[in-house]
Design a protein around this motif. Structure first.
Motif, PDB file in Angstrom:
ATOM      1  N   LYS A 103       0.325  -1.798  -6.903  1.00 38.96           N
ATOM      2  CA  LYS A 103       1.100  -0.821  -6.152  1.00 38.96           C
ATOM      3  C   LYS A 103       1.563   0.290  -7.083  1.00 38.96           C
ATOM      4  CE  LYS A 103       2.647  -3.617  -2.397  1.00 38.96           C
ATOM      5  NZ  LYS A 103       3.727  -3.986  -1.545  1.00 38.96           N
ATOM      6  N   THR A 135      -0.421   6.383   0.545  1.00 41.32           N
ATOM      7  CA  THR A 135       0.010   5.066   1.002  1.00 41.32           C
ATOM      8  C   THR A 135      -0.704   4.748   2.302  1.00 41.32           C
ATOM      9  OG1 THR A 135       2.212   5.450   0.074  1.00 41.32           O
ATOM     10  CG2 THR A 135       1.982   3.613   1.613  1.00 41.32           C
ATOM     11  N   ARG A 190      -0.047   1.543  -2.191  1.00 38.86           N
ATOM     12  CA  ARG A 190       0.354   2.890  -2.609  1.00 38.86           C
ATOM     13  C   ARG A 190      -0.267   3.157  -3.972  1.00 38.86           C
ATOM     14  NH1 ARG A 190       5.990   5.638  -1.519  1.00 38.86           N
ATOM     15  NH2 ARG A 190       5.815   7.385  -2.946  1.00 38.86           N
TER      16      ARG A 190
END
Length: 111
Positions: A3, A66, A71
Motif C-alpha cells: 500500500k 487508489t 493505493r
C-alpha cells in the motif's frame, strides 16, 4: 501489493486535488498485455488545467491512485488520440482487487 505510504516523496500532497472516477478497464492488444483505464474527458481536462507546467516532457503526470484497498504511486500518460490520459494498471493491482478487462471500476486519483 504494498500500500502507498505517505512520506517525503509526496510532501506536497496537501496541494493535490482528489478525483473520483468511474471508468472501464481495457486490455492493450500489444505483446505485454497491459491493462489500462482511459480517464473521462471532463476529468482529463480538469487534470490538465490543474497540472499545467508540471508534466514531464513526455506529458506524464505523477499521481497517487487508489482502487479498492490498493493505493500506489504511478503516472498518467497522455492519450492524444482520445484527448485524455491513460492510467496503467499493474497485474498486482488487478489480482489484489479481483478485477479484469471489461470491468467498470471506481478509482481515486490524487493529482
Amino acid at each position: 501489493m504494498k500500500k502507498y505510504e505517505m512520506g517525503s516523496t509526496m510532501q506536497s500532497l496537501r496541494h493535490r486535488r482528489r478525483y473520483e472516477i468511474k471508468a472501464m478497464i481495457w486490455l492493450h492488444d500489444g505483446p505485454a498485455g497491459w491493462h489500462f483505464v482511459t480517464l473521462p474527458q471532463n476529468e482529463a481536462r480538469e487534470i490538465r488545467a490543474h497540472t499545467a507546467g508540471l508534466a514531464t516532457r513526455w506529458g506524464s503526470i505523477r499521481v497517487v491512485a487508489t482502487i479498492g484497498d490498493v493505493r500506489w504511486q504511478t503516472s498518467l500518460f497522455p492519450d492524444r488520440k482520445r484527448k485524455s490520459y491513460l492510467l496503467p494498471l499493474k497485474r498486482a493491482v488487478l489480482k489484489a482487487e479481483g478485477i479484469k478487462a471489461g470491468d467498470r471500476i471506481m478509482l481515486t486519483l490524487d493529482v
